[in-house]
Write an enzyme that holds these catalytic residues in place. Structure first.
Site: not given
Ligand code: PEP
Ligand code: MG
Length: 596
Positions: A527, A208
Protein backbone atom coordinates in the site's frame (compact mmCIF):
# COMPACT_ATOMS: atom_id res chain seq x y z
CA UNK A 1 -19.54 55.10 -46.50
CA UNK A 2 -15.96 54.02 -46.30
CA UNK A 3 -15.55 50.39 -45.20
CA UNK A 4 -13.46 50.13 -42.03
CA UNK A 5 -10.62 47.70 -42.44
CA UNK A 6 -10.71 44.75 -40.08
CA UNK A 7 -7.56 44.78 -37.91
CA UNK A 8 -5.17 42.00 -38.85
CA UNK A 9 -5.27 39.05 -36.47
CA UNK A 10 -2.16 39.00 -34.26
CA UNK A 11 0.53 36.74 -35.64
CA UNK A 12 1.20 33.35 -34.12
CA UNK A 13 4.31 33.24 -31.93
CA UNK A 14 5.98 30.10 -30.68
CA UNK A 15 7.93 29.98 -27.45
CA UNK A 16 9.64 27.14 -25.69
CA UNK A 17 9.70 26.33 -22.00
CA UNK A 18 10.29 23.36 -19.77
CA UNK A 19 7.56 20.70 -19.90
CA UNK A 20 6.64 20.29 -16.26
CA UNK A 21 3.22 18.68 -16.15
CA UNK A 22 1.67 16.83 -19.11
CA UNK A 23 -1.54 17.86 -20.84
CA UNK A 24 -2.78 20.44 -23.32
CA UNK A 25 -4.32 23.71 -22.15
CA UNK A 26 -6.11 26.11 -24.48
CA UNK A 27 -7.31 29.46 -23.17
CA UNK A 28 -6.57 33.13 -22.55
CA UNK A 29 -3.41 34.02 -20.63
CA UNK A 30 -4.06 35.95 -17.44
CA UNK A 31 -1.26 37.13 -15.26
CA UNK A 32 -1.30 36.79 -11.50
CA UNK A 33 1.20 39.56 -10.86
CA UNK A 34 2.98 39.72 -7.57
CA UNK A 35 2.27 43.07 -5.92
CA UNK A 36 5.51 45.07 -5.78
CA UNK A 37 7.17 45.17 -2.40
CA UNK A 38 8.26 48.59 -1.13
CA UNK A 39 10.73 48.76 1.67
CA UNK A 40 11.15 51.87 3.80
CA UNK A 41 14.82 52.56 4.39
CA UNK A 42 14.49 55.52 6.75
CA UNK A 43 16.68 55.46 9.81
CA UNK A 44 14.40 54.95 12.82
CA UNK A 45 14.57 57.26 15.84
CA UNK A 46 16.73 55.66 18.57
CA UNK A 47 13.80 55.43 20.99
CA UNK A 48 11.76 53.40 18.49
CA UNK A 49 14.15 50.43 18.41
CA UNK A 50 12.09 48.43 20.98
CA UNK A 51 8.96 49.16 18.93
CA UNK A 52 10.70 47.90 15.76
CA UNK A 53 11.67 44.70 17.55
CA UNK A 54 8.10 44.32 18.69
CA UNK A 55 6.84 44.80 15.10
CA UNK A 56 9.22 42.09 14.03
CA UNK A 57 7.87 39.71 16.69
CA UNK A 58 4.38 40.48 15.53
CA UNK A 59 5.29 39.73 11.89
CA UNK A 60 6.97 36.49 12.96
CA UNK A 61 3.79 35.42 14.75
CA UNK A 62 1.65 36.26 11.71
CA UNK A 63 4.02 34.44 9.38
CA UNK A 64 4.02 31.40 11.64
CA UNK A 65 0.22 31.35 11.66
CA UNK A 66 0.05 31.60 7.86
CA UNK A 67 2.52 28.77 7.41
CA UNK A 68 0.70 26.57 9.92
CA UNK A 69 -2.54 27.24 8.09
CA UNK A 70 -0.93 26.33 4.80
CA UNK A 71 0.40 23.17 6.41
CA UNK A 72 -3.04 22.16 7.58
CA UNK A 73 -4.43 22.76 4.06
CA UNK A 74 -1.88 20.30 2.78
CA UNK A 75 -3.72 17.33 4.19
CA UNK A 76 -6.30 17.91 1.44
CA UNK A 77 -3.67 17.75 -1.29
CA UNK A 78 -2.26 14.79 -3.18
CA UNK A 79 0.42 12.87 -1.30
CA UNK A 80 3.17 13.99 -3.71
CA UNK A 81 2.44 17.65 -3.03
CA UNK A 82 2.43 17.03 0.68
CA UNK A 83 5.73 15.21 0.57
CA UNK A 84 7.21 18.05 -1.44
CA UNK A 85 6.01 21.04 0.43
CA UNK A 86 5.65 19.92 4.05
CA UNK A 87 9.43 19.76 4.64
CA UNK A 88 9.78 23.17 2.99
CA UNK A 89 7.17 24.70 5.27
CA UNK A 90 9.04 23.16 8.18
CA UNK A 91 12.22 24.87 6.99
CA UNK A 92 10.40 28.22 6.96
CA UNK A 93 8.89 27.58 10.39
CA UNK A 94 12.29 26.62 11.71
CA UNK A 95 13.83 29.81 10.31
CA UNK A 96 11.20 31.84 12.17
CA UNK A 97 12.58 30.43 15.44
CA UNK A 98 16.04 30.95 16.89
CA UNK A 99 17.73 30.91 13.50
CA UNK A 100 20.71 32.73 12.08
CA UNK A 101 18.36 34.77 9.92
CA UNK A 102 16.30 36.00 12.87
CA UNK A 103 19.41 36.72 14.96
CA UNK A 104 20.86 38.71 12.06
CA UNK A 105 17.68 40.75 11.54
CA UNK A 106 17.44 41.61 15.22
CA UNK A 107 21.10 42.61 15.37
CA UNK A 108 20.60 44.97 12.41
CA UNK A 109 17.58 46.57 14.09
CA UNK A 110 19.52 46.97 17.33
CA UNK A 111 22.35 48.71 15.50
CA UNK A 112 19.80 51.49 14.99
CA UNK A 113 20.42 52.14 11.30
CA UNK A 114 17.46 50.23 9.85
CA UNK A 115 13.79 49.65 10.55
CA UNK A 116 12.46 46.10 10.78
CA UNK A 117 11.59 45.59 7.08
CA UNK A 118 14.86 47.01 5.78
CA UNK A 119 16.75 44.91 8.33
CA UNK A 120 14.91 41.76 7.15
CA UNK A 121 15.68 42.56 3.53
CA UNK A 122 19.37 43.37 4.03
CA UNK A 123 20.02 40.40 6.28
CA UNK A 124 18.31 37.95 3.90
CA UNK A 125 20.22 39.36 0.92
CA UNK A 126 23.51 39.10 2.83
CA UNK A 127 22.83 35.52 3.89
CA UNK A 128 21.69 34.52 0.40
CA UNK A 129 24.89 35.99 -1.09
CA UNK A 130 26.96 34.15 1.50
CA UNK A 131 25.22 30.83 0.74
CA UNK A 132 25.82 31.31 -2.99
CA UNK A 133 29.50 32.10 -2.45
CA UNK A 134 30.15 28.99 -0.37
CA UNK A 135 32.29 26.30 -1.88
CA UNK A 136 31.12 22.68 -1.88
CA UNK A 137 27.67 21.25 -2.48
CA UNK A 138 25.93 21.63 -5.79
CA UNK A 139 24.76 24.94 -7.18
CA UNK A 140 21.11 23.84 -7.33
CA UNK A 141 20.95 23.16 -3.61
CA UNK A 142 22.77 26.43 -2.80
CA UNK A 143 20.26 28.31 -4.96
CA UNK A 144 17.39 26.54 -3.25
CA UNK A 145 18.70 27.46 0.21
CA UNK A 146 19.29 31.08 -0.80
CA UNK A 147 15.74 31.21 -2.24
CA UNK A 148 14.33 29.89 1.00
CA UNK A 149 15.96 32.66 3.04
CA UNK A 150 14.82 35.36 0.60
CA UNK A 151 11.32 33.95 0.40
CA UNK A 152 10.89 33.94 4.15
CA UNK A 153 12.18 37.52 4.36
CA UNK A 154 9.63 38.58 1.73
CA UNK A 155 6.87 37.03 3.81
CA UNK A 156 8.11 38.84 6.91
CA UNK A 157 8.26 42.16 5.06
CA UNK A 158 4.72 41.77 3.71
CA UNK A 159 3.52 41.04 7.21
CA UNK A 160 5.51 43.93 8.69
CA UNK A 161 4.13 46.41 6.21
CA UNK A 162 0.75 44.77 5.60
CA UNK A 163 1.46 44.81 1.86
CA UNK A 164 -0.77 42.25 0.12
CA UNK A 165 0.35 38.80 -1.00
CA UNK A 166 -0.30 37.58 -4.53
CA UNK A 167 -3.85 36.35 -5.02
CA UNK A 168 -5.31 34.07 -7.70
CA UNK A 169 -8.88 34.86 -6.79
CA UNK A 170 -9.75 37.48 -9.42
CA UNK A 171 -8.49 35.53 -12.46
CA UNK A 172 -11.15 34.28 -14.89
CA UNK A 173 -12.15 30.65 -14.64
CA UNK A 174 -10.66 28.51 -17.39
CA UNK A 175 -7.75 30.85 -18.09
CA UNK A 176 -4.11 29.87 -18.28
CA UNK A 177 -2.47 31.26 -15.17
CA UNK A 178 0.60 33.28 -16.15
CA UNK A 179 3.31 34.60 -13.87
CA UNK A 180 6.91 35.68 -13.89
CA UNK A 181 7.59 33.06 -11.25
CA UNK A 182 5.57 30.91 -8.92
CA UNK A 183 6.66 29.93 -5.44
CA UNK A 184 5.89 26.48 -4.03
CA UNK A 185 3.82 27.89 -1.18
CA UNK A 186 1.75 29.74 -3.78
CA UNK A 187 1.33 26.63 -5.91
CA UNK A 188 -0.23 25.03 -2.84
CA UNK A 189 -2.97 27.69 -2.97
CA UNK A 190 -4.00 27.04 -6.57
CA UNK A 191 -7.32 25.33 -7.12
CA UNK A 192 -6.72 23.02 -10.08
CA UNK A 193 -10.34 23.13 -11.24
CA UNK A 194 -10.19 26.90 -11.79
CA UNK A 195 -7.43 27.01 -14.40
CA UNK A 196 -6.79 25.34 -17.74
CA UNK A 197 -3.04 25.37 -17.20
CA UNK A 198 -0.04 27.29 -15.92
CA UNK A 199 2.83 28.98 -17.68
CA UNK A 200 5.65 31.00 -16.10
CA UNK A 201 8.70 32.86 -17.31
CA UNK A 202 10.98 31.40 -14.64
CA UNK A 203 11.30 28.03 -12.95
CA UNK A 204 12.55 24.61 -13.92
CA UNK A 205 11.75 20.95 -14.09
CA UNK A 206 12.91 19.91 -10.67
CA UNK A 207 12.00 22.69 -8.26
CA UNK A 208 9.45 22.31 -5.50
CA UNK A 209 6.94 24.26 -7.64
CA UNK A 210 7.24 21.79 -10.52
CA UNK A 211 6.54 18.81 -8.27
CA UNK A 212 3.54 20.60 -6.80
CA UNK A 213 2.08 21.36 -10.23
CA UNK A 214 2.54 17.78 -11.40
CA UNK A 215 0.72 16.59 -8.30
CA UNK A 216 -2.13 19.02 -9.00
CA UNK A 217 -2.44 17.42 -12.43
CA UNK A 218 -2.56 20.77 -14.25
CA UNK A 219 -0.82 21.13 -17.64
CA UNK A 220 2.19 23.35 -16.94
CA UNK A 221 5.16 24.80 -18.78
CA UNK A 222 7.73 26.74 -16.74
CA UNK A 223 10.82 28.75 -17.63
CA UNK A 224 9.49 30.35 -20.84
CA UNK A 225 11.99 33.14 -21.40
CA UNK A 226 10.53 36.55 -22.14
CA UNK A 227 6.98 35.24 -21.73
CA UNK A 228 5.51 38.35 -20.20
CA UNK A 229 7.07 40.69 -22.77
CA UNK A 230 5.81 38.65 -25.68
CA UNK A 231 2.30 37.78 -24.46
CA UNK A 232 -0.30 40.54 -24.37
CA UNK A 233 -2.67 40.26 -21.39
CA UNK A 234 -5.66 38.07 -22.23
CA UNK A 235 -4.14 36.78 -25.49
CA UNK A 236 -5.12 33.29 -26.51
CA UNK A 237 -2.56 30.55 -26.13
CA UNK A 238 -1.96 26.82 -26.29
CA UNK A 239 0.46 25.21 -23.89
CA UNK A 240 1.67 21.65 -24.19
CA UNK A 241 2.92 20.29 -20.88
CA UNK A 242 4.44 17.28 -22.62
CA UNK A 243 6.69 19.11 -25.09
CA UNK A 244 7.08 22.54 -23.42
CA UNK A 245 5.61 24.30 -26.50
CA UNK A 246 3.78 27.57 -25.90
CA UNK A 247 1.88 29.02 -28.88
CA UNK A 248 0.62 32.59 -28.57
CA UNK A 249 -2.23 33.73 -30.85
CA UNK A 250 -2.39 30.28 -32.47
CA UNK A 251 -3.26 29.97 -36.14
CA UNK A 252 -6.23 27.86 -37.18
CA UNK A 253 -3.91 24.99 -38.05
CA UNK A 254 -2.27 25.10 -34.59
CA UNK A 255 -5.67 25.25 -32.93
CA UNK A 256 -6.85 22.23 -34.88
CA UNK A 257 -3.72 20.26 -34.01
CA UNK A 258 -4.02 21.12 -30.31
CA UNK A 259 -7.70 20.21 -30.23
CA UNK A 260 -6.88 16.90 -31.87
CA UNK A 261 -4.25 16.15 -29.25
CA UNK A 262 -6.57 17.22 -26.46
CA UNK A 263 -9.30 14.96 -27.84
CA UNK A 264 -6.86 12.03 -27.98
CA UNK A 265 -5.90 12.65 -24.35
CA UNK A 266 -9.55 12.82 -23.32
CA UNK A 267 -10.25 9.58 -25.20
CA UNK A 268 -7.37 7.88 -23.41
CA UNK A 269 -8.75 9.11 -20.09
CA UNK A 270 -12.22 7.85 -20.99
CA UNK A 271 -10.94 4.45 -21.96
CA UNK A 272 -9.34 4.31 -18.50
CA UNK A 273 -12.72 5.18 -16.98
CA UNK A 274 -14.31 2.31 -18.91
CA UNK A 275 -11.88 -0.01 -17.19
CA UNK A 276 -13.75 0.67 -13.95
CA UNK A 277 -16.14 -2.18 -14.64
CA UNK A 278 -13.63 -4.66 -16.06
CA UNK A 279 -11.89 -7.17 -13.79
CA UNK A 280 -8.32 -6.59 -12.60
CA UNK A 281 -7.08 -9.75 -14.22
CA UNK A 282 -3.92 -10.66 -16.12
CA UNK A 283 -4.10 -11.90 -19.68
CA UNK A 284 -3.54 -15.40 -18.34
CA UNK A 285 -6.54 -15.06 -16.01
CA UNK A 286 -4.95 -14.37 -12.60
CA UNK A 287 -7.24 -12.23 -10.47
CA UNK A 288 -5.61 -9.26 -8.69
CA UNK A 289 -7.18 -7.26 -5.87
CA UNK A 290 -7.06 -3.48 -6.18
CA UNK A 291 -8.05 -1.26 -3.28
CA UNK A 292 -7.73 2.43 -2.52
CA UNK A 293 -5.88 4.42 0.12
CA UNK A 294 -7.93 7.06 1.88
CA UNK A 295 -6.39 10.03 3.62
CA UNK A 296 -9.38 12.34 3.80
CA UNK A 297 -13.10 11.52 3.69
CA UNK A 298 -13.64 13.76 0.63
CA UNK A 299 -11.71 11.18 -1.41
CA UNK A 300 -14.58 8.69 -1.02
CA UNK A 301 -16.35 9.84 -4.16
CA UNK A 302 -13.23 9.48 -6.27
CA UNK A 303 -12.58 6.06 -4.74
CA UNK A 304 -16.11 4.95 -5.62
CA UNK A 305 -15.51 5.99 -9.25
CA UNK A 306 -12.06 4.43 -9.45
CA UNK A 307 -13.13 0.79 -9.59
CA UNK A 308 -11.28 0.01 -6.32
CA UNK A 309 -12.72 -2.89 -4.32
CA UNK A 310 -12.58 -1.44 -0.83
CA UNK A 311 -10.14 0.63 1.19
CA UNK A 312 -6.80 -1.06 1.79
CA UNK A 313 -5.37 1.73 3.91
CA UNK A 314 -7.38 4.32 5.77
CA UNK A 315 -4.82 6.69 7.27
CA UNK A 316 -6.63 7.75 10.43
CA UNK A 317 -4.31 10.67 11.18
CA UNK A 318 -6.66 13.19 9.52
CA UNK A 319 -9.09 12.87 12.44
CA UNK A 320 -6.51 14.36 14.75
CA UNK A 321 -5.51 17.28 12.51
CA UNK A 322 -6.71 20.87 12.86
CA UNK A 323 -8.41 20.29 16.16
CA UNK A 324 -8.24 21.87 19.57
CA UNK A 325 -8.40 18.48 21.29
CA UNK A 326 -8.14 14.82 20.34
CA UNK A 327 -11.43 13.38 18.97
CA UNK A 328 -13.42 11.36 21.52
CA UNK A 329 -14.83 7.87 20.91
CA UNK A 330 -18.19 9.13 19.70
CA UNK A 331 -16.65 11.54 17.16
CA UNK A 332 -14.34 8.87 15.80
CA UNK A 333 -17.13 6.29 15.72
CA UNK A 334 -19.32 8.53 13.54
CA UNK A 335 -16.52 9.26 11.09
CA UNK A 336 -15.58 5.59 10.68
CA UNK A 337 -19.22 4.53 10.44
CA UNK A 338 -19.94 7.05 7.69
CA UNK A 339 -16.96 5.86 5.66
CA UNK A 340 -17.80 2.18 6.14
CA UNK A 341 -21.42 2.80 5.15
CA UNK A 342 -20.31 4.72 2.07
CA UNK A 343 -18.21 1.75 0.99
CA UNK A 344 -21.39 -0.30 0.83
CA UNK A 345 -20.12 -3.69 1.92
CA UNK A 346 -16.60 -3.39 0.48
CA UNK A 347 -13.91 -4.00 3.14
CA UNK A 348 -12.30 -1.06 4.97
CA UNK A 349 -8.88 -1.42 6.55
CA UNK A 350 -8.39 1.20 9.24
CA UNK A 351 -4.83 1.86 10.25
CA UNK A 352 -4.50 2.89 13.88
CA UNK A 353 -3.03 6.31 14.44
CA UNK A 354 0.46 6.48 12.93
CA UNK A 355 1.85 9.31 14.96
CA UNK A 356 5.45 10.37 15.56
CA UNK A 357 8.61 11.08 13.59
CA UNK A 358 7.64 13.36 10.67
CA UNK A 359 3.92 12.79 11.31
CA UNK A 360 3.42 15.48 13.89
CA UNK A 361 0.03 15.98 15.47
CA UNK A 362 -0.40 19.27 17.29
CA UNK A 363 -3.16 18.19 19.68
CA UNK A 364 -1.02 15.31 20.91
CA UNK A 365 2.27 17.15 21.22
CA UNK A 366 1.57 17.94 24.89
CA UNK A 367 2.00 14.21 25.59
CA UNK A 368 5.58 14.29 24.40
CA UNK A 369 8.64 15.28 26.42
CA UNK A 370 9.65 18.90 26.03
CA UNK A 371 12.88 18.06 24.24
CA UNK A 372 12.42 16.39 20.87
CA UNK A 373 13.96 12.97 20.43
CA UNK A 374 17.42 13.06 18.88
CA UNK A 375 16.38 10.64 16.13
CA UNK A 376 12.58 10.68 15.83
CA UNK A 377 12.34 8.29 12.85
CA UNK A 378 13.89 5.63 15.08
CA UNK A 379 11.96 6.65 18.17
CA UNK A 380 8.44 6.81 19.48
CA UNK A 381 6.13 6.37 16.48
CA UNK A 382 3.34 4.13 15.22
CA UNK A 383 2.54 1.17 17.44
CA UNK A 384 5.22 2.22 19.93
CA UNK A 385 3.38 5.46 20.65
CA UNK A 386 -0.01 3.67 20.73
CA UNK A 387 1.20 1.23 23.36
CA UNK A 388 2.76 4.01 25.41
CA UNK A 389 -0.45 6.09 25.37
CA UNK A 390 -3.01 3.36 25.92
CA UNK A 391 -5.95 5.75 26.43
CA UNK A 392 -5.51 6.90 22.88
CA UNK A 393 -5.33 3.31 21.62
CA UNK A 394 -8.37 2.18 23.63
CA UNK A 395 -10.51 5.09 22.44
CA UNK A 396 -9.66 4.43 18.81
CA UNK A 397 -10.19 0.68 19.11
CA UNK A 398 -13.56 1.16 20.79
CA UNK A 399 -14.71 3.55 18.05
CA UNK A 400 -13.61 1.16 15.27
CA UNK A 401 -15.14 -1.90 16.89
CA UNK A 402 -18.47 -0.11 17.25
CA UNK A 403 -18.33 1.17 13.67
CA UNK A 404 -17.64 -2.38 12.45
CA UNK A 405 -21.37 -3.03 12.80
CA UNK A 406 -21.77 -1.01 9.59
CA UNK A 407 -19.68 -3.29 7.36
CA UNK A 408 -16.50 -5.37 7.03
CA UNK A 409 -13.60 -3.73 8.87
CA UNK A 410 -10.01 -4.68 9.55
CA UNK A 411 -7.67 -3.03 12.05
CA UNK A 412 -4.07 -2.41 11.09
CA UNK A 413 -1.06 -1.60 13.24
CA UNK A 414 1.57 0.83 11.90
CA UNK A 415 5.35 0.56 12.28
CA UNK A 416 5.56 -2.91 13.80
CA UNK A 417 9.02 -4.30 14.54
CA UNK A 418 8.48 -7.27 16.88
CA UNK A 419 5.72 -9.81 17.58
CA UNK A 420 5.26 -8.59 21.15
CA UNK A 421 3.74 -5.38 19.81
CA UNK A 422 0.99 -7.37 18.12
CA UNK A 423 0.46 -9.53 21.20
CA UNK A 424 0.18 -6.44 23.44
CA UNK A 425 -2.22 -4.69 21.06
CA UNK A 426 -4.42 -7.77 20.82
CA UNK A 427 -4.55 -7.86 24.60
CA UNK A 428 -5.78 -4.24 24.64
CA UNK A 429 -8.28 -5.13 21.89
CA UNK A 430 -9.71 -7.96 23.99
CA UNK A 431 -10.00 -5.67 27.00
CA UNK A 432 -11.81 -2.99 24.98
CA UNK A 433 -14.09 -5.61 23.40
CA UNK A 434 -15.07 -6.99 26.84
CA UNK A 435 -15.73 -3.49 28.12
CA UNK A 436 -17.91 -2.64 25.12
CA UNK A 437 -19.89 -5.83 25.57
CA UNK A 438 -20.67 -4.84 29.14
CA UNK A 439 -21.89 -1.42 28.03
CA UNK A 440 -25.61 -1.21 27.48
CA UNK A 441 -27.04 0.13 24.23
CA UNK A 442 -23.87 -0.47 22.23
CA UNK A 443 -24.34 -2.46 19.05
CA UNK A 444 -21.34 -4.61 18.14
CA UNK A 445 -20.58 -6.99 15.28
CA UNK A 446 -20.50 -10.70 16.06
CA UNK A 447 -16.73 -10.96 16.23
CA UNK A 448 -13.80 -8.66 16.87
CA UNK A 449 -12.39 -7.23 13.61
CA UNK A 450 -9.24 -8.94 12.32
CA UNK A 451 -5.92 -7.41 13.37
CA UNK A 452 -3.16 -7.03 10.79
CA UNK A 453 0.12 -5.15 10.56
CA UNK A 454 2.02 -2.81 8.31
CA UNK A 455 5.31 -4.36 7.25
CA UNK A 456 7.48 -1.30 6.91
CA UNK A 457 10.63 -2.01 8.87
CA UNK A 458 13.37 -4.38 7.78
CA UNK A 459 12.85 -6.26 11.07
CA UNK A 460 9.18 -6.92 10.29
CA UNK A 461 10.06 -8.04 6.76
CA UNK A 462 12.75 -10.46 7.88
CA UNK A 463 10.74 -11.78 10.82
CA UNK A 464 7.50 -12.05 8.82
CA UNK A 465 7.17 -15.83 9.54
CA UNK A 466 7.17 -15.04 13.27
CA UNK A 467 4.76 -12.14 12.90
CA UNK A 468 2.47 -14.25 10.70
CA UNK A 469 1.62 -16.30 13.79
CA UNK A 470 0.03 -13.24 15.38
CA UNK A 471 -1.22 -11.07 12.52
CA UNK A 472 -4.24 -11.88 10.39
CA UNK A 473 -2.95 -9.91 7.40
CA UNK A 474 0.06 -7.95 6.20
CA UNK A 475 0.19 -4.66 4.33
CA UNK A 476 3.59 -3.60 3.05
CA UNK A 477 4.30 0.10 3.57
CA UNK A 478 6.88 0.49 0.85
CA UNK A 479 7.45 4.18 1.65
CA UNK A 480 8.79 3.49 5.11
CA UNK A 481 10.26 0.13 4.15
CA UNK A 482 12.37 1.89 1.52
CA UNK A 483 13.45 4.57 3.98
CA UNK A 484 14.41 2.13 6.74
CA UNK A 485 16.05 -0.40 4.44
CA UNK A 486 18.20 2.13 2.61
CA UNK A 487 18.64 4.33 5.72
CA UNK A 488 17.64 7.23 3.46
CA UNK A 489 15.05 9.92 4.10
CA UNK A 490 13.39 11.23 0.94
CA UNK A 491 13.12 14.71 2.39
CA UNK A 492 16.80 14.90 3.27
CA UNK A 493 18.83 16.59 0.53
CA UNK A 494 21.83 14.48 1.51
CA UNK A 495 20.01 11.18 1.07
CA UNK A 496 17.24 11.78 -1.45
CA UNK A 497 19.25 10.24 -4.30
CA UNK A 498 19.50 6.99 -2.37
CA UNK A 499 15.79 6.76 -1.67
CA UNK A 500 14.41 4.47 -4.35
CA UNK A 501 11.96 1.60 -3.85
CA UNK A 502 13.35 -0.01 -7.00
CA UNK A 503 16.72 -0.65 -5.32
CA UNK A 504 17.30 -4.41 -5.48
CA UNK A 505 17.66 -4.46 -1.66
CA UNK A 506 14.03 -3.31 -1.34
CA UNK A 507 12.80 -5.58 -4.14
CA UNK A 508 14.42 -8.56 -2.47
CA UNK A 509 12.58 -7.75 0.74
CA UNK A 510 9.28 -7.45 -1.12
CA UNK A 511 9.89 -10.87 -2.67
CA UNK A 512 10.75 -12.31 0.73
CA UNK A 513 7.66 -10.86 2.42
CA UNK A 514 5.40 -12.19 -0.35
CA UNK A 515 6.94 -15.67 0.01
CA UNK A 516 6.77 -15.64 3.83
CA UNK A 517 3.14 -14.47 3.74
CA UNK A 518 2.21 -17.23 1.29
CA UNK A 519 3.97 -19.84 3.43
CA UNK A 520 2.29 -18.55 6.60
CA UNK A 521 -1.14 -18.39 4.94
CA UNK A 522 -1.45 -14.66 5.62
CA UNK A 523 -2.88 -12.34 2.93
CA UNK A 524 -0.49 -9.57 1.97
CA UNK A 525 -1.02 -6.32 0.09
CA UNK A 526 1.27 -3.47 -0.88
CA UNK A 527 0.00 0.00 0.00
CA UNK A 528 2.95 2.40 -0.37
CA UNK A 529 3.44 4.77 -3.31
CA UNK A 530 5.13 2.02 -5.29
CA UNK A 531 1.75 0.30 -5.67
CA UNK A 532 0.50 3.32 -7.64
CA UNK A 533 3.23 3.14 -10.29
CA UNK A 534 1.84 1.27 -13.31
CA UNK A 535 5.37 0.93 -14.69
CA UNK A 536 6.21 -1.24 -11.67
CA UNK A 537 3.01 -3.32 -11.62
CA UNK A 538 4.30 -6.27 -13.68
CA UNK A 539 7.46 -6.39 -11.56
CA UNK A 540 5.42 -6.45 -8.33
CA UNK A 541 3.24 -9.27 -9.68
CA UNK A 542 6.40 -11.15 -10.59
CA UNK A 543 7.66 -10.72 -7.03
CA UNK A 544 4.58 -12.59 -5.84
CA UNK A 545 2.22 -9.77 -4.82
CA UNK A 546 -1.47 -10.10 -5.72
CA UNK A 547 -3.11 -7.28 -3.73
CA UNK A 548 -2.47 -3.57 -3.95
CA UNK A 549 -3.86 -0.44 -2.37
CA UNK A 550 -3.16 2.99 -3.82
CA UNK A 551 -4.41 6.51 -4.40
CA UNK A 552 -7.79 6.16 -6.14
CA UNK A 553 -6.53 8.03 -9.22
CA UNK A 554 -3.99 5.33 -9.92
CA UNK A 555 -6.40 2.37 -9.84
CA UNK A 556 -7.41 2.47 -13.56
CA UNK A 557 -3.80 2.84 -14.72
CA UNK A 558 -2.61 -0.06 -12.61
CA UNK A 559 -5.56 -2.13 -13.77
CA UNK A 560 -4.61 -1.40 -17.36
CA UNK A 561 -1.06 -2.60 -16.66
CA UNK A 562 -2.39 -5.81 -15.07
CA UNK A 563 -4.69 -6.54 -18.01
CA UNK A 564 -1.80 -6.11 -20.45
CA UNK A 565 0.51 -8.74 -18.98
CA UNK A 566 0.88 -12.42 -18.16
CA UNK A 567 2.27 -13.92 -14.99
CA UNK A 568 5.03 -15.63 -16.94
CA UNK A 569 6.25 -12.29 -18.31
CA UNK A 570 6.02 -10.77 -14.83
CA UNK A 571 8.12 -13.50 -13.26
CA UNK A 572 10.75 -13.20 -15.97
CA UNK A 573 10.87 -9.45 -15.31
CA UNK A 574 11.15 -9.96 -11.56
CA UNK A 575 14.04 -12.42 -12.00
CA UNK A 576 15.92 -9.88 -14.08
CA UNK A 577 15.22 -7.06 -11.59
CA UNK A 578 16.29 -9.12 -8.58
CA UNK A 579 19.60 -9.81 -10.28
CA UNK A 580 20.14 -6.16 -11.32
CA UNK A 581 22.99 -4.22 -9.72
CA UNK A 582 20.99 -1.11 -8.80
CA UNK A 583 17.76 0.86 -9.16
CA UNK A 584 18.92 2.49 -12.38
CA UNK A 585 19.39 -0.90 -14.00
CA UNK A 586 15.94 -1.96 -12.74
CA UNK A 587 14.39 1.12 -14.33
CA UNK A 588 16.09 0.27 -17.62
CA UNK A 589 14.75 -3.29 -17.43
CA UNK A 590 11.22 -1.94 -16.82
CA UNK A 591 11.53 0.56 -19.68
CA UNK A 592 12.73 -2.18 -22.05
CA UNK A 593 9.82 -4.40 -21.02
CA UNK A 594 7.44 -1.61 -21.94
CA UNK A 595 9.12 -1.16 -25.25
CA UNK A 596 10.61 2.19 -24.23
C1 PEP B 1 4.17 3.45 3.85
O1 PEP B 1 5.04 3.70 4.69
O2 PEP B 1 4.42 2.96 2.73
C2 PEP B 1 2.76 3.75 4.13
C3 PEP B 1 1.80 3.33 3.33
O3 PEP B 1 2.49 4.48 5.23
P1 PEP B 1 2.69 6.07 5.30
O4 PEP B 1 3.05 6.55 3.93
O5 PEP B 1 1.40 6.62 5.79
O6 PEP B 1 3.79 6.19 6.29
MG1 MG C 1 4.41 4.16 6.72
Amino acid sequence: MKATKKPAAPKEKRLQGKPVSAGIAIGPLHEAAEPALTICRDKPAPESIPAELERLEDAVARSRKQLQKLKSRLSAMPKDSQAEIAPLLDVYLHMLGASRLMRGIKARIQEGELGAEAAAHEEAEAQAALIMSQAGGDKASRTRRADEVQELARRLIRNLTRQPFRSFEGLPQGSILTAQDLRPAEAALIQPTRFAGIVTAEGGLDGHTAVMLRALGLPAVLGVEGLLDKAAPGCFAIIDGETGDVILNPSKASFDAARKKLAAQTRARRSLARLQHLPAQTRCGVQIELQANLELPFELKMIAESGARGIGLLRSEFMFMNRESAPDEETQFRIYRDIIEAMDGEPVTIRLLDWGSDKEIDVLSRLLPEHPEPNPALGLRGVRALLQFEDLLETQLAAIMRAAIAGPVRIMLPMVTVAQEIIDTREVMRRVWRRLKRRKAVALPEAMPPLGIMVETAAAALAAPLLAKHAEFFAIGSNDLTMYTLAADRSSPGAVKLYDPLEPAVLRLLHLIASFAAAGGVPVSLCGELAARPAATALLLGLGLRQFSMHGNAVPLVKQAIRATTLLACEELANQALAAPDAKAVREILARAQGG
